[in-house]
Design an enzyme around this catalytic site. Structure first.
Site, short mmCIF file in Angstrom:
data_model
loop_
_atom_site.label_atom_id
_atom_site.label_comp_id
_atom_site.label_asym_id
_atom_site.label_seq_id
_atom_site.Cartn_x
_atom_site.Cartn_y
_atom_site.Cartn_z
N ARG A 76 38.22 51.86 46.79
CA ARG A 76 38.39 50.43 46.54
C ARG A 76 39.75 49.93 47.05
O ARG A 76 39.86 48.82 47.58
CB ARG A 76 38.23 50.14 45.04
CG ARG A 76 36.77 50.25 44.61
CD ARG A 76 36.60 50.17 43.11
NE ARG A 76 37.10 48.95 42.54
CZ ARG A 76 37.63 48.86 41.32
NH1 ARG A 76 37.73 49.92 40.54
NH2 ARG A 76 38.05 47.70 40.88
N LYS A 98 44.50 40.67 37.88
CA LYS A 98 43.85 39.38 38.14
C LYS A 98 42.99 38.93 36.96
O LYS A 98 43.10 37.80 36.50
CB LYS A 98 42.96 39.45 39.40
CG LYS A 98 43.69 39.82 40.68
CD LYS A 98 42.77 39.78 41.90
CE LYS A 98 41.63 40.77 41.90
NZ LYS A 98 42.02 42.19 41.94
N ARG A 106 37.24 37.73 49.30
CA ARG A 106 37.70 39.09 49.60
C ARG A 106 37.61 39.41 51.08
O ARG A 106 38.03 40.50 51.49
CB ARG A 106 36.84 40.09 48.84
CG ARG A 106 37.46 40.61 47.53
CD ARG A 106 36.41 41.48 46.88
NE ARG A 106 36.90 42.50 46.00
CZ ARG A 106 36.85 42.41 44.68
NH1 ARG A 106 36.43 41.32 44.08
NH2 ARG A 106 37.25 43.42 43.92
N ARG A 147 34.53 51.23 33.34
CA ARG A 147 33.65 50.90 34.47
C ARG A 147 33.44 52.14 35.34
O ARG A 147 34.38 52.87 35.59
CB ARG A 147 34.31 49.80 35.32
CG ARG A 147 34.20 48.43 34.74
CD ARG A 147 35.14 47.44 35.40
NE ARG A 147 35.12 47.47 36.86
CZ ARG A 147 35.83 46.64 37.63
NH1 ARG A 147 36.61 45.71 37.07
NH2 ARG A 147 35.77 46.71 38.93
N ARG A 166 42.05 51.68 32.48
CA ARG A 166 41.48 50.38 32.13
C ARG A 166 40.17 50.54 31.37
O ARG A 166 39.35 51.40 31.69
CB ARG A 166 41.23 49.57 33.41
CG ARG A 166 40.48 48.28 33.15
CD ARG A 166 40.63 47.29 34.25
NE ARG A 166 40.07 47.74 35.52
CZ ARG A 166 40.21 47.05 36.65
NH1 ARG A 166 40.89 45.92 36.67
NH2 ARG A 166 39.69 47.50 37.76
#
Ligand code: AMP
Length: 222
Positions: free
Chosen positions: A176, A13, A88, A165, A122
């Site tokens: 998550r 996204k 969300r 992160r 990531r």
């Protein structure tokens, strides 16, 4: 154009949204980035949400909806925006419906085993939020080459430090994904019912996916 990106964590996204900005001339609004900015600047909001975000849980709807409202009321978002990470929950959908009318919802689809690999690899710029990825994925018809910075550890766009992160670490990622399935996936059927949803399977990196997404957006603007 007012666009919402739906899709699990790691589906792209943020990466695709940021690459669409120069092509569409509308801002990319990521509630995750807005929270991270507040945490970095140690604002009252940042202090309130840090623990929740580090645990991979959702920030309460009222807090998130208020932050989003302030952001989309800024002048640069008047003619449109790309929403990434909001809504969300169904309560956030209702808050958004009260604020504005969405034109299209892009639902990114990618299997869990690839999401997990992508999230673990990531990396993000601490300063401007630009996203990189160390993973080289080539399986199940999905080919995503790594997205590496030109100079190791430094952001191409602003020279900022590239970091992982805390909530991208393995122990938080499963929680998550679980939160996504329970709280956010139901939004897919809501938007399908409103005839706003476009399913977009993720099959490659930005070079392939950004043009794919633009073609989908053209189906409603033409
Ligand atoms: P993201 O960068 O979109 O993966 O968001 C990172 C984290 O910020 C999420 O795991 C949540 O803790 C929080 N967050 C971002 N957007 C929302 C939202 N719309 N509602 C609640 N929490 C959010």
């Amino acid at each position: 154009m007012k666009i919402v990106f739906l899709g699990p964590p790691g589906s792209g996204k943020g990466t695709y949204s940021s690459r669409l900005v120069p092509k569409l001339g509308i801002p990319h609004i990521s509630t995750g980035d807005l929270f991270r900015e507040n945490i970095k600047n140690e604002t009252a909001l940042g202090k309130k949400v840090k623990e929740i975000i580090d645990a991979g849980k959702l920030v309460p709807d009222e807090v998130t909806a208020e932050m989003l409202k302030e952001r989309i009321e800024k002048p640069d978002a008047k003619k449109g925006f790309i929403l990434d990470g909001f809504p969300r929950t169904m309560s956030q959908v209702e808050a958004l419906d009260k604020l504005t009318k969405i034109d299209i919802v892009i639902n990114l689809i990618l299997p869990d085993h690839i999401l997990i690999k992508k999230i673990a690899a990531r990396r993000q710029c601490r300063k401007c939020g630009d996203i990189y990825n160390l993973a080289d994925i080539n399986e199940d018809g999905i080919h995503m080459p790594p997205l590496l910075p030109k100079v190791e550890g430094k952001c191409d766009k602003c020279g900022g430090e590239i970091y992982q992160r805390d909530d991208d670490k393995e122990e938080i990622v499963m929680s998550r994904l679980d939160v996504y399935k329970k709280q956010t996936a139901p939004l897919i059927e809501y938007y399908r019912g409103k005839n706003l949803l476009k399913d977009v399977p993720v099959v490659g990196g930005p070079d392939i996916m950004v043009p794919n997404i633009i073609k989908v957006l053209e189906t409603i603007s033409s």
